[in-house]
Design a protein around this motif. Structure first.
Motif, mmCIF file in Angstrom:
data_model
loop_
_atom_site.group_PDB
_atom_site.id
_atom_site.type_symbol
_atom_site.label_atom_id
_atom_site.label_comp_id
_atom_site.label_asym_id
_atom_site.label_seq_id
_atom_site.Cartn_x
_atom_site.Cartn_y
_atom_site.Cartn_z
ATOM 1 N N UNK A 29 81.054 38.448 -55.529
ATOM 2 C CA UNK A 29 81.312 38.482 -54.097
ATOM 3 C C UNK A 29 82.812 38.375 -53.855
ATOM 4 N N UNK A 30 83.306 39.094 -52.859
ATOM 5 C CA UNK A 30 84.720 39.046 -52.504
ATOM 6 C C UNK A 30 84.881 38.912 -50.997
ATOM 7 N N UNK A 47 80.986 43.208 -52.159
ATOM 8 C CA UNK A 47 80.599 43.008 -53.555
ATOM 9 C C UNK A 47 81.429 43.917 -54.454
ATOM 10 N N UNK A 48 81.865 43.379 -55.598
ATOM 11 C CA UNK A 48 82.461 44.200 -56.640
ATOM 12 C C UNK A 48 81.469 44.308 -57.789
ATOM 13 N N UNK A 49 81.304 45.526 -58.289
ATOM 14 C CA UNK A 49 80.412 45.797 -59.416
ATOM 15 C C UNK A 49 81.236 46.255 -60.610
ATOM 16 N N UNK A 88 94.945 40.960 -49.483
ATOM 17 C CA UNK A 88 94.427 41.292 -50.802
ATOM 18 C C UNK A 88 95.230 42.361 -51.507
ATOM 19 N N UNK A 89 94.553 43.028 -52.451
ATOM 20 C CA UNK A 89 95.236 44.029 -53.275
ATOM 21 C C UNK A 89 94.637 45.429 -53.146
ATOM 22 N N UNK A 90 93.638 45.595 -52.264
ATOM 23 C CA UNK A 90 93.008 46.911 -52.071
ATOM 24 C C UNK A 90 92.654 47.122 -50.596
ATOM 25 N N UNK A 128 90.488 41.516 -54.810
ATOM 26 C CA UNK A 128 89.650 41.566 -56.016
ATOM 27 C C UNK A 128 89.970 40.433 -56.983
ATOM 28 N N UNK A 129 91.040 39.694 -56.701
ATOM 29 C CA UNK A 129 91.534 38.691 -57.661
ATOM 30 C C UNK A 129 90.955 37.304 -57.446
#
Length: 261
Positions: A89-90, A112-114, A160-162, A183-184
């Motif tokens: 989760x982000x 969500x990141x996959x 963030x970074x994205x 994402x970090x």
């Protein structure tokens, strides 16, 4: 967990015996979007219960409700994790075009990141009528779905970074920012989203704690229901109906499967 795997599949009408992989996530995300409405009725009630696995199962699975990003992506995260996918989760912050800036509520969007075979994807079923309906590669590759075109852009911001960028079908002629995300700093568990829920419920500039809003992606577009209007975007154009409180209840039941007293 009250058979989350089986009950979630039943809720979205997904085969009980089919393994969940990157290859069939398109179908899973479409079925999830069509079945689980994005809605703020719980927020309007002032519910400040902490988020937990049990809370989300009760709300989404047992009571057949929808919810906001932390509810919808929260339950999807639990389901994907239970099916063996490598997910996190982000947090992110939604861009508000009318304000020409990001939401004053800060990082109150959950997604969500996959991670799959060395590649990363953004997965989101809690972004109202702006759902990609596909895993979006983190390498900038543009994807096309029934909702429009989407891409993830690597760029630093205060949130963030994205960025998630999009061109929604029937709505956007050009690319626009959906939200920035980080994402970090993954969210460690569902309970950590409770602060996000509290902000959305109480913040004076929250867009979700003032008037009812029900949104759902459909097979041919999207629809939005408010207390005064019902709007449906399709290839044929935009249809908007002005409504009264009784009609609001009828439409909530017919198109969102929500029974209002």
């Amino acid at each position: 967990m009250n058979d989350l795997n089986g009950k979630f599949r039943e809720r979205i009408n997904f085969p009980i015996d089919e393994s969940i992989t990157l290859e069939n996530l398109d179908t899973l995300l479409e079925k999830t979007a069509f079945s689980l409405p994005f809605e703020n009725l719980c927020t309007l009630s002032g519910d400040l219960n902490n988020l937990s696995d049990e809370y989300l199962v009760g709300k989404i699975i047992q009571r057949n409700e929808g919810g906001l990003c932390y509810d919808l992506n929260g339950i999807l995260y639990l389901f994907l994790k239970e099916n063996g996918l490598d997910v996190q989760l982000i947090r992110g912050s939604v861009y508000v075009p009318d304000k020409k800036g990001f939401s004053p509520t800060g990082r109150t969007h959950a997604a969500i990141l996959l991670n799959d075979d060395g590649k990363r994807y953004l997965v989101d079923t809690g972004f109202g009528g702006n759902l990609p309906l596909r895993p979006v590669p983190m390498d900038g590759t543009e994807i096309i779905s029934p909702s429009g075109e989407f891409r993830v852009k690597k760029e630093a911001s205060e949130f963030g970074d994205y960025f998630l960028e999009m061109k929604l079908k029937y709505k956007d002629p050009d690319w626009k920012i959906g939200y920035a995300f980080d994402s970090r700093e993954p969210v460690e568990n569902i309970n950590d989203l409770s602060e996000m829920k509290k902000i959305i419920t109480e913040h004076p500039q929250s867009p979700f704690n003032k008037k009812p809003l029900l949104t759902r992606v459909t097979s041919d577009g999207s629809m939005v229901l408010t207390e005064h209007s019902f709007t449906h975007w399709t290839e044929a154009g935009v249809q908007k109906e002005e409504i009264d409180p009784e009609r609001f209840k009828e439409l909530a039941k017919e198109f969102y499967n929500i029974e209002l007293k």
